[in-house]
Design an enzyme around this catalytic site. Structure first.
Site, mmCIF file in Angstrom:
data_model
loop_
_atom_site.group_PDB
_atom_site.id
_atom_site.type_symbol
_atom_site.label_atom_id
_atom_site.label_comp_id
_atom_site.label_asym_id
_atom_site.label_seq_id
_atom_site.Cartn_x
_atom_site.Cartn_y
_atom_site.Cartn_z
ATOM 1 N N ASP A 266 0.856 -1.184 0.000
ATOM 2 C CA ASP A 266 0.000 0.000 0.000
ATOM 3 C C ASP A 266 0.890 1.232 0.000
ATOM 4 O O ASP A 266 2.037 1.176 0.458
ATOM 5 C CB ASP A 266 -0.923 0.013 1.226
ATOM 6 N N GLY B 12 -6.386 -2.944 -4.036
ATOM 7 C CA GLY B 12 -5.895 -1.584 -4.207
ATOM 8 C C GLY B 12 -6.726 -0.766 -5.175
ATOM 9 O O GLY B 12 -7.266 -1.302 -6.150
ATOM 10 N N SER C 247 -17.274 -4.833 -7.183
ATOM 11 C CA SER C 247 -18.260 -4.167 -6.334
ATOM 12 C C SER C 247 -19.664 -4.363 -6.876
ATOM 13 O O SER C 247 -19.862 -4.570 -8.078
ATOM 14 C CB SER C 247 -17.932 -2.671 -6.269
ATOM 15 N N TYR D 122 -16.813 4.946 -10.710
ATOM 16 C CA TYR D 122 -16.285 3.872 -9.879
ATOM 17 C C TYR D 122 -16.830 2.518 -10.352
ATOM 18 O O TYR D 122 -16.078 1.546 -10.508
ATOM 19 C CB TYR D 122 -16.658 4.115 -8.419
ATOM 20 N N LYS E 139 -14.920 -0.891 -11.998
ATOM 21 C CA LYS E 139 -15.044 -2.269 -11.530
ATOM 22 C C LYS E 139 -15.464 -3.199 -12.670
ATOM 23 O O LYS E 139 -15.011 -4.343 -12.760
ATOM 24 C CB LYS E 139 -16.026 -2.337 -10.361
ATOM 25 N N ARG F 220 -29.823 0.139 4.175
ATOM 26 C CA ARG F 220 -29.317 -0.589 3.010
ATOM 27 C C ARG F 220 -28.261 -1.620 3.409
ATOM 28 O O ARG F 220 -28.084 -2.642 2.746
ATOM 29 C CB ARG F 220 -28.738 0.389 1.986
#
Length: 274
Positions: free
Chosen positions: A34, A74, A113, A142, A146, A182
């Protein structure tokens, strides 16, 4: 027999921090990469710490040397500008996969995701839940990143024979309380997350798979069949927190109807901490 060496990118992030103690084993070395600072190895902890970016090809090539499996966490974990998302999430994943290919890493687990399919309607789920390999319907930049990561994983499996498991993570936090109601749908408990990653690391010859990363929540809309085929068994359920979430505002409109929730209406390209 030599210890198994597992490289985890993004190891200082939320999921990586949860997994560090939970994936610890006497016969396993965790190589943790990282850009952010990481705690030094504790007594008896078999870890190798690397400070580097997933966009650094030379650093990733070194990090992949002698690695038996790679868990790629990452990248930006929320909505960000298109430029930042492209650079870190998409180009960074290509850099990671290319380094893994060159080093002969046989297995890669990619963190995707629910936002890769955020504009899938919840009522598509059916009794068994939304299939894990439902085609992409991203809700944000985003989510697009993915979907691209999933496609890159498919390419590297098909071209180079690498085992690639894509995990479409719902929401991995200590509890679903931070997420509101949610979270009763999307929660992946940290302990279940470790069980899921262990299944991904140990299942024989998975090829290319897409699975959901969620706990067996009473209100989940995601299929667990694909993950269970790999040996995953969820032991947690967000419903245990339902009473504490009673009275919290529910999502409405588009956000309530779609898998991506409030991401379906959030401004594109604007960092959103949730």
């Amino acid at each position: 027999m030599a210890d198994q060496r597992v490289l985890i990118t993004g190891s200082a992030g939320i999921v990586g921090t949860f997994m560090r103690p939970r994936l610890r084993r006497a016969d396993r070395v965790l190589r943790l990469l990282d850009l952010a600072p990481q705690p030094a190895a504790a007594d008896g902890e078999n870890v190798e710490l690397i400070t580097a970016s997933v966009t650094d090809a030379d650093a990733m090539a070194r990090a992949c040397e002698g690695v038996d499996a790679l868990i790629h966490l990452g990248g930006h974990s929320r909505e960000n500008t298109w430029e930042a998302t492209l650079d870190v999430n998409i180009n960074g994943t290509h850099t990671v996969l290319e380094a893994a290919r060159a080093a002969g890493v046989p297995r890669v687990v990619l963190a995707s995701s629910n936002h890769a399919v955020g504009f899938r309607r919840i009522d598509e789920a059916g009794e068994a839940g939304l299939p894990a390999d439902s085609t992409a319907r991203p809700d944000t930049f985003y989510g697009v990143s993915k979907a691209a990561i999933e496609a890159l994983g498919s390419l590297y499996h098909s071209r180079f024979g690498m085992d690639v498991i894509v995990v479409r993570i719902g929401s991995c936090f200590e509890s679903p309380l931070l997420l509101g109601p949610r979270g009763l749908i999307t929660w992946l408990s940290p302990d279940d997350g470790a069980r899921l990653f262990e299944a991904c690391l140990s299942c024989p010859s998975p090829g290319y798979r897409i699975i959901w990363g969620v706990s067996d929540n009473t209100r989940r809309v995601y299929s667990l069949a694909e993950a269970e085929e790999l040996g995953y068994k969820s032991l947690d359920n967000a419903e245990t927190y339902a009473a504490e979430l009673a009275g919290r505002p529910e999502l409405t409109g588009i956000a309530a109807d779609h898998v991506g929730g409030q991401f379906c209406t959030a401004p594109l390209g604007t960092f959103n901490p949730m």
